[in-house]
Write an enzyme that holds these catalytic residues in place. Structure first.
Site, mmCIF file in Angstrom:
data_model
loop_
_atom_site.group_PDB
_atom_site.id
_atom_site.type_symbol
_atom_site.label_atom_id
_atom_site.label_comp_id
_atom_site.label_asym_id
_atom_site.label_seq_id
_atom_site.Cartn_x
_atom_site.Cartn_y
_atom_site.Cartn_z
ATOM 1 N N THR A 199 4.096 -10.423 8.559
ATOM 2 C CA THR A 199 4.478 -9.163 8.709
ATOM 3 C C THR A 199 3.323 -8.176 9.395
ATOM 4 O O THR A 199 2.022 -8.646 9.269
ATOM 5 C CB THR A 199 4.954 -8.354 7.455
ATOM 6 O OG1 THR A 199 3.944 -8.202 6.705
ATOM 7 C CG2 THR A 199 5.947 -9.272 6.615
ATOM 8 N N ILE A 250 1.173 -9.868 4.053
ATOM 9 C CA ILE A 250 1.309 -8.358 4.130
ATOM 10 C C ILE A 250 -0.052 -7.974 4.335
ATOM 11 O O ILE A 250 -1.231 -8.310 3.892
ATOM 12 C CB ILE A 250 1.843 -7.888 2.775
ATOM 13 C CG1 ILE A 250 1.810 -6.215 2.870
ATOM 14 C CG2 ILE A 250 0.796 -8.123 1.623
ATOM 15 C CD1 ILE A 250 2.809 -5.652 1.579
ATOM 16 N N ILE A 299 -2.918 -11.858 2.044
ATOM 17 C CA ILE A 299 -3.336 -10.553 2.213
ATOM 18 C C ILE A 299 -4.036 -10.482 3.444
ATOM 19 O O ILE A 299 -4.882 -11.192 3.941
ATOM 20 C CB ILE A 299 -4.405 -9.943 1.177
ATOM 21 C CG1 ILE A 299 -3.693 -9.993 -0.123
ATOM 22 C CG2 ILE A 299 -4.568 -8.605 1.612
ATOM 23 C CD1 ILE A 299 -2.539 -9.440 -0.330
ATOM 24 N N LYS A 300 -3.367 -9.657 4.572
ATOM 25 C CA LYS A 300 -4.010 -9.481 5.908
ATOM 26 C C LYS A 300 -5.279 -8.771 6.180
ATOM 27 O O LYS A 300 -4.753 -7.557 5.850
ATOM 28 C CB LYS A 300 -2.910 -9.386 6.909
ATOM 29 C CG LYS A 300 -1.958 -10.400 7.284
ATOM 30 C CD LYS A 300 -0.584 -10.096 8.064
ATOM 31 C CE LYS A 300 -1.086 -10.180 9.556
ATOM 32 N NZ LYS A 300 0.072 -9.971 10.566
ATOM 33 N N ILE A 301 -6.192 -9.040 6.666
ATOM 34 C CA ILE A 301 -7.263 -8.393 6.753
ATOM 35 C C ILE A 301 -7.652 -8.445 8.197
ATOM 36 O O ILE A 301 -7.859 -9.662 8.663
ATOM 37 C CB ILE A 301 -8.496 -8.510 5.933
ATOM 38 C CG1 ILE A 301 -8.006 -8.544 4.731
ATOM 39 C CG2 ILE A 301 -9.792 -7.924 6.404
ATOM 40 C CD1 ILE A 301 -9.176 -9.051 3.563
#
EC number: 2.2.1.2
Length: 376
Positions: A46, A108, A139-141
């Site tokens: 996402t 996300i 966790i998208k960074i």
């Protein structure tokens, strides 16, 4: 052995994990996501644009917006997005268990406005991880220079990370370093490395979208011959770097401690130029230990008429280097192109986040008005 019956199965056998680049509550409620998993999708990504689009379409979020009436828009967005990702993670949990924690993942993203604030990024990542409370979440960074320390710090906490918005080989090398440093710190902190996963989202089609117009402007036969080649060459060189890093002693020590490699993930694989085959950025990037996250249109095109999933990357390094060299000879500096693409990528996600906030704020206001009217 009889051939696999579908292109998606052939990709899986070739070592390519097929993920869907989309999520919405409608997909969850109708069972569409579960159906796609049955067909071979083993992960979901996402981003702010996806959430903004989902909330703008239909009425799937109306009930929750009524429940959240009176809360801040920031809190409402956090609640809505984490609820969707948690539910999607539950749908994909059997895949996670079946694949030894590597797939069955849902990504996300931290608030993209924090891209240049590593401390705030770390805190946002920890809050998302704790709130969703599912082991099969990424966790998208973003891979901005200032965010690299955050990637290391979050992994060191035992949190799985999808590093996004990677465009250049140089930055990808820094991401691989940040990943390994994070695992080394995680081990020092007493974490089991086996469940800590990571992917490096290397964006593909946007490179051609940026370079092709420059080639058209040059207008020579040499320039025309390079149309639609830069993105694939760039990604293939990235895979070559992945192989170099995973063959080195530093990685071997981590692998011996139970770590899994940070797989390259091909993102932005929807074809923008109608002159190209709609499965171009899938068929030309088939190689083991990778992920291809596809928008639904691309996924359906691959399922309908994808290639035979033969390896199209191994042995292409010299050819890829030649493409980049020929671009430079024409005056096109791919480093400058990818730098601008990163800046634009962060801005696009930030703009989408602002649109998401505005849409939810509108929904909260409408819900509050409805609650007030019902009370009269």
């Amino acid at each position: 052995m009889a051939p696999s019956s579908t292109p998606l199965e052939r990709l899986a056998e070739a070592g390519v994990a097929v993920w869907l680049d989309d999520l919405s509550r409608e997909r969850l409620r109708t069972g569409n996501l579960a159906e796609l998993v049955e067909r071979g999708v083993v992960g979901v990504t996402t981003n702010p644009t996806i959430f903004a689009t989902a909330i703008s379409a239909g009425d799937a979020y109306d009930e929750q917006l009524r429940e959240l009436a009176g809360t801040s828009v920031e809190d409402a967005v956090f609640r809505i997005t984490t609820d969707d990702v948690r539910e999607a993670a539950d749908v994909l949990r059997p895949v996670y268990d079946r694949t030894d924690t590597q797939d069955g993942r849902v990504s996300i993203e931290v608030d993209p406005r924090l891209a240049d604030d590593p401390d705030a990024t770390i805190e946002s990542a920890k809050k998302l991880w704790a709130t969703i409370d599912r082991p099969n979440v990424f966790i998208k960074i973003p891979a901005t220079l200032k965010a690299l320390p955050a990637i290391t710090a979050v992994l060191a906490e035992g949190i799985s990370v999808n590093v996004t918005l990677i465009f250049s080989i140089e930055r990808y090398g820094a991401v691989l370093d940040a990943f390994q440093a994070g695992l080394e710190q995680a081990a020092a902190n007493g974490h089991d490395l086996a469940p800590i996963a990571s992917v490096a989202s290397f964006f593909v089609s946007r490179v051609d979208t940026a370079i092709d117009p420059k080639l058209d402007e040059i207008g020579t036969p040499q320039a025309a011959a390079l149309r639609g080649t830069a993105a694939i060459a760039n990604a293939r060189l990235a895979y070559g770097l992945f192989l170099e890093v995973t063959a080195a002693d530093r990685w071997k020590a981590l692998a011996a401690a139970g770590a899994h490699p940070q797989r390259p993930l091909w993102a932005s694989t929807g074809v923008k130029d109608k002159a190209y085959p709609d499965t171009l950025y899938v068929d030309e990037l088939v190689v083991k230990d990778t992920v291809n996250t596809m928008p639904e249109a691309t996924l359906e095109a691959v399922a309908d008429h994808g290639g035979d999933a033969s390896d199209t990357v191994t042995g292409t390094q010299a050819e890829a280097e030649s493409v980049i060299a020929r671009l430079r000879d024409l005056g096109i500096d791919i480093d400058e192109v990818t730098r601008k693409l990163e800046e634009e990528g962060v801005k696009k996600f930030t703009d989408s986040w602002e649109q998401l906030l505005a849409k939810v704020d509108e929904g909260l206001s409408g819900a509050a008005d409805q609650v007030a009217a019902d009370a009269r």
